[in-house]
Design an enzyme around this catalytic site. Structure first.
Site, PDB file in Angstrom:
ATOM      1  N   GLY A  78      29.028  -3.014 -94.781  1.00 58.88           N
ATOM      2  CA  GLY A  78      29.141  -3.566 -96.128  1.00 58.88           C
ATOM      3  C   GLY A  78      28.242  -2.853 -97.117  1.00 58.88           C
ATOM      4  O   GLY A  78      28.620  -2.612 -98.271  1.00 58.88           O
ATOM      5  N   ASN A 161      25.874 -15.269 -99.465  1.00 58.93           N
ATOM      6  CA  ASN A 161      25.436 -15.220 -98.064  1.00 58.93           C
ATOM      7  C   ASN A 161      24.404 -16.283 -97.725  1.00 58.93           C
ATOM      8  O   ASN A 161      24.260 -16.666 -96.570  1.00 58.93           O
ATOM      9  CB  ASN A 161      24.886 -13.835 -97.728  1.00 58.93           C
ATOM     10  CG  ASN A 161      23.930 -13.310 -98.772  1.00 58.93           C
ATOM     11  OD1 ASN A 161      24.282 -13.189 -99.946  1.00 58.93           O
ATOM     12  ND2 ASN A 161      22.722 -13.004 -98.364  1.00 58.93           N
ATOM     13  N   GLN A 189      30.786 -11.774 -96.891  1.00 62.19           N
ATOM     14  CA  GLN A 189      30.626 -13.082 -96.247  1.00 62.19           C
ATOM     15  C   GLN A 189      31.908 -13.896 -96.279  1.00 62.19           C
ATOM     16  O   GLN A 189      32.059 -14.839 -95.505  1.00 62.19           O
ATOM     17  CB  GLN A 189      29.504 -13.885 -96.918  1.00 62.19           C
ATOM     18  CG  GLN A 189      28.115 -13.371 -96.631  1.00 62.19           C
ATOM     19  CD  GLN A 189      27.699 -13.512 -95.176  1.00 62.19           C
ATOM     20  OE1 GLN A 189      28.257 -14.282 -94.396  1.00 62.19           O
ATOM     21  NE2 GLN A 189      26.683 -12.761 -94.794  1.00 62.19           N
ATOM     22  N   SER A 209      32.797  -6.210 -94.025  1.00 59.16           N
ATOM     23  CA  SER A 209      31.965  -5.764 -92.905  1.00 59.16           C
ATOM     24  C   SER A 209      32.429  -6.426 -91.619  1.00 59.16           C
ATOM     25  O   SER A 209      32.802  -7.604 -91.612  1.00 59.16           O
ATOM     26  CB  SER A 209      30.503  -6.123 -93.200  1.00 59.16           C
ATOM     27  OG  SER A 209      29.686  -5.707 -92.140  1.00 59.16           O
ATOM     28  N   HIS A 211      30.697  -6.961 -88.650  1.00 55.11           N
ATOM     29  CA  HIS A 211      29.822  -7.757 -87.767  1.00 55.11           C
ATOM     30  C   HIS A 211      29.637  -9.202 -88.205  1.00 55.11           C
ATOM     31  O   HIS A 211      29.078 -10.002 -87.472  1.00 55.11           O
ATOM     32  CB  HIS A 211      28.475  -7.053 -87.563  1.00 55.11           C
ATOM     33  CG  HIS A 211      27.557  -7.056 -88.745  1.00 55.11           C
ATOM     34  ND1 HIS A 211      26.413  -7.797 -88.774  1.00 55.11           N
ATOM     35  CD2 HIS A 211      27.612  -6.396 -89.923  1.00 55.11           C
ATOM     36  CE1 HIS A 211      25.788  -7.578 -89.930  1.00 55.11           C
ATOM     37  NE2 HIS A 211      26.496  -6.731 -90.637  1.00 55.11           N
ATOM     38  N   THR A 247      33.494  11.882 -89.456  1.00 56.83           N
ATOM     39  CA  THR A 247      34.453  11.464 -88.436  1.00 56.83           C
ATOM     40  C   THR A 247      34.452   9.948 -88.312  1.00 56.83           C
ATOM     41  O   THR A 247      33.390   9.333 -88.205  1.00 56.83           O
ATOM     42  CB  THR A 247      34.072  12.111 -87.077  1.00 56.83           C
ATOM     43  OG1 THR A 247      34.043  13.525 -87.275  1.00 56.83           O
ATOM     44  CG2 THR A 247      35.071  11.757 -85.986  1.00 56.83           C
ATOM     45  N   CYS A 329      18.758 -10.785 -94.672  1.00 58.13           N
ATOM     46  CA  CYS A 329      18.513  -9.345 -94.669  1.00 58.13           C
ATOM     47  C   CYS A 329      17.080  -9.025 -95.055  1.00 58.13           C
ATOM     48  O   CYS A 329      16.625  -7.915 -94.855  1.00 58.13           O
ATOM     49  CB  CYS A 329      19.505  -8.641 -95.583  1.00 58.13           C
ATOM     50  SG  CYS A 329      21.143  -8.626 -94.855  1.00 58.13           S
TER      51      CYS A 329
HETATM   52  N1  PLP Z   1      26.990  -8.098 -98.796  1.00 62.78           N
HETATM   53  C1  PLP Z   1      26.752  -9.347 -98.366  1.00 62.78           C
HETATM   54  C2  PLP Z   1      27.164 -10.510 -99.213  1.00 62.78           C
HETATM   55  C3  PLP Z   1      26.117  -9.562 -97.141  1.00 62.78           C
HETATM   56  O1  PLP Z   1      25.875 -10.805 -96.732  1.00 62.78           O
HETATM   57  C4  PLP Z   1      25.733  -8.430 -96.368  1.00 62.78           C
HETATM   58  C5  PLP Z   1      25.003  -8.616 -95.090  1.00 62.78           C
HETATM   59  O2  PLP Z   1      24.308  -9.587 -94.894  1.00 62.78           O
HETATM   60  C6  PLP Z   1      26.035  -7.153 -96.850  1.00 62.78           C
HETATM   61  C7  PLP Z   1      26.661  -7.017 -98.071  1.00 62.78           C
HETATM   62  C8  PLP Z   1      25.673  -5.919 -96.071  1.00 62.78           C
HETATM   63  O3  PLP Z   1      26.572  -5.728 -95.005  1.00 62.78           O
HETATM   64  P1  PLP Z   1      26.191  -4.786 -93.771  1.00 62.78           P
HETATM   65  O4  PLP Z   1      25.190  -5.522 -92.952  1.00 62.78           O
HETATM   66  O5  PLP Z   1      27.486  -4.571 -93.044  1.00 62.78           O
HETATM   67  O6  PLP Z   1      25.666  -3.511 -94.340  1.00 62.78           O
END
Ligand code: PLP
Length: 389
Positions: A78, A161, A189, A209, A211, A247, A329
């Site tokens: 993301g 998030n 999210q 994203s 994960h 790649t 994060c």
């Molecule tokens: N944007 C939002 C709203 C998120 O919650 C997150 C991750 O917590 C990201 C972007 C970043 O994604 P990634 O962990 O895949 O880089």
């Protein structure tokens, strides 16, 4: 998943930070790594097989979010998707304004800092951060009132998030389209937890994203609306139609496609709602953020007055529960949540917050166990502070 993880899954309540990879995703990852090891850009049989796997995944992903396969640009997650859109869209833009919200993820707020520097401001750039109301929702009218012909980019997340609050992105996107202003929607999210329709939204860019929905880490997508030009930031082999060289991570991408729609996030609303009901019965002084807003079904952000969020996190950790304090994060840092501060909460309230994000394996019993543990922790901390209940 190892047996010890399966046992612990019930107490892993941090799925907005990351969801443990699903068996379906792991199986697809391994199959692609073993059976399609070629480079998808190679012309021989091994390359063609890997290309087929890649294009199948692209079609599945596009269908899931109602986009055209040609809109899908695979990225490393993301963060990279947000960066490619922001930096690519603004690279050749004349100085003007960027309109975003004060509650974006750092994957959006940090890259925008470049346009907030003294030299950028001198050159005529201005970054407008629109604040949410007390429920954590950024009003569409507030966003729209700041968007003008001088706006070079609008960035708005579909769901937050931290609080899970869903944002009125469609109205803002429709206005941007009318004015011809590019718009990035961070749907990292939202994916899998609510319906996401790229075509109906009519935004220019959307970040996703893997994960967050049980796919592998380090895999993401940037959706780019047909006809939208994007400057290549890190030139190389010209993959992904010259929008993201390098790649492609075929096994990771296959794992992402396999994870789509597997977790029943909507079903987790019953667990989350039960948790909040029981929490407020036993700890009526608790505040649940964005409770009046439309929210992601698995997310609950709360504060317990007088209890530090980091301390709560550590106490819960000792009891085997994994939750987040403030933004996942930036957990580990002692800064209070910028989202709660923007919603008008005091530093103290923001510091006393924790985020519970339920995921696969979460059940009513886990919600009950968490409430019981929070009660025990409060009693213990109060006893230590010499306060009698
Ligand atoms: N944007 C939002 C709203 C998120 O919650 C997150 C991750 O917590 C990201 C972007 C970043 O994604 P990634 O962990 O895949 O880089």
């Amino acid at each position: 998943m190892s047996p010890s993880w399966v046992r612990r899954l019930h107490r892993y309540l941090d799925c907005n930070a990351t969801c443990p990879p699903l068996e379906e995703a792991l199986a697809a990852f391994l199959k692609a790594a073993r059976e399609y090891p070629g480079n998808p850009s190679s012309l021989h049989w091994a390359g063609r097989a890997a290309r087929r796997e890649l294009e199948d995944a692209r079609e599945k992903l596009a269908a899931f979010v109602h986009a055209e396969p040609g809109s899908v640009v695979f990225t490393s997650g993301g963060t990279e998707a947000d960066n490619i859109a922001i930096q690519g869209a603004l690279a050749e833009a004349h100085p003007g304004q960027i309109v975003t919200t004060a509650i974006e993820h750092p994957a959006v707020l940090q890259p925008l800092e470049r346009w907030q520097s003294a030299s950028a401001r001198e050159a005529g750039w201005q970054v407008v951060l629109v604040r949410p109301d007390a429920s954590g929702v950024v009003p569409a009218a507030e966003m729209i009132s700041r968007i003008t012909a001088e706006t070079r980019l609008v960035c708005m997340m579909l769901a937050n998030n931290e609080t899970g609050a869903i944002q009125p992105v469609a109205e803002v996107a429709a206005y941007c389209r009318k004015l011809g202003v590019p718009m990035l929607v961070d749907a990292v999210q939202a994916l899998g937890k609510m319906s996401v329709d790229f075509t109906a939204l009519a935004a220019d860019f959307m970040a996703l994203s893997a994960h967050k929905i049980g796919g592998p880490k380090g895999v993401g997508v940037l959706l780019v609306r047909r006809g939208v030009k994007l400057r290549e930031l890190a030139p190389g082999g010209g993959q992904e139609r010259k929008r993201r060289s390098g790649t492609e991570n075929v096994p990771g991408i296959a794992g992402f496609a396999a994870a789509l729609g597997v977790i029943d996030f909507a079903g987790l609303a019953a667990v989350r709602d039960h948790f909040e009901r029981r929490l407020l019965e036993d700890l009526p002084e608790a505040t649940i953020f964005s409770a009046t807003a439309e929210r992601l079904p698995n997310t609950s952000m709360l504060s317990l007055p007088g209890m530090d969020g980091e301390t709560l996190l550590m106490q819960l950790d000792l009891a085997g529960f994994a939750v987040a304090s403030g933004s996942a994060c930036s957990s580990g840092k002692r800064e209070p949540s910028h989202v709660l501060l923007a919603m008008g909460c005091s530093q103290e309230v923001a510091r006393s917050s924790i985020r519970i994000s339920f995921g696969p394996g979460s059940a009513i019993g886990d919600a009950e166990a968490l409430v019981a543990e929070l009660l025990r922790i409060r009693q213990r901390l109060q006893a230590m502070a010499g306060i009698t209940a």
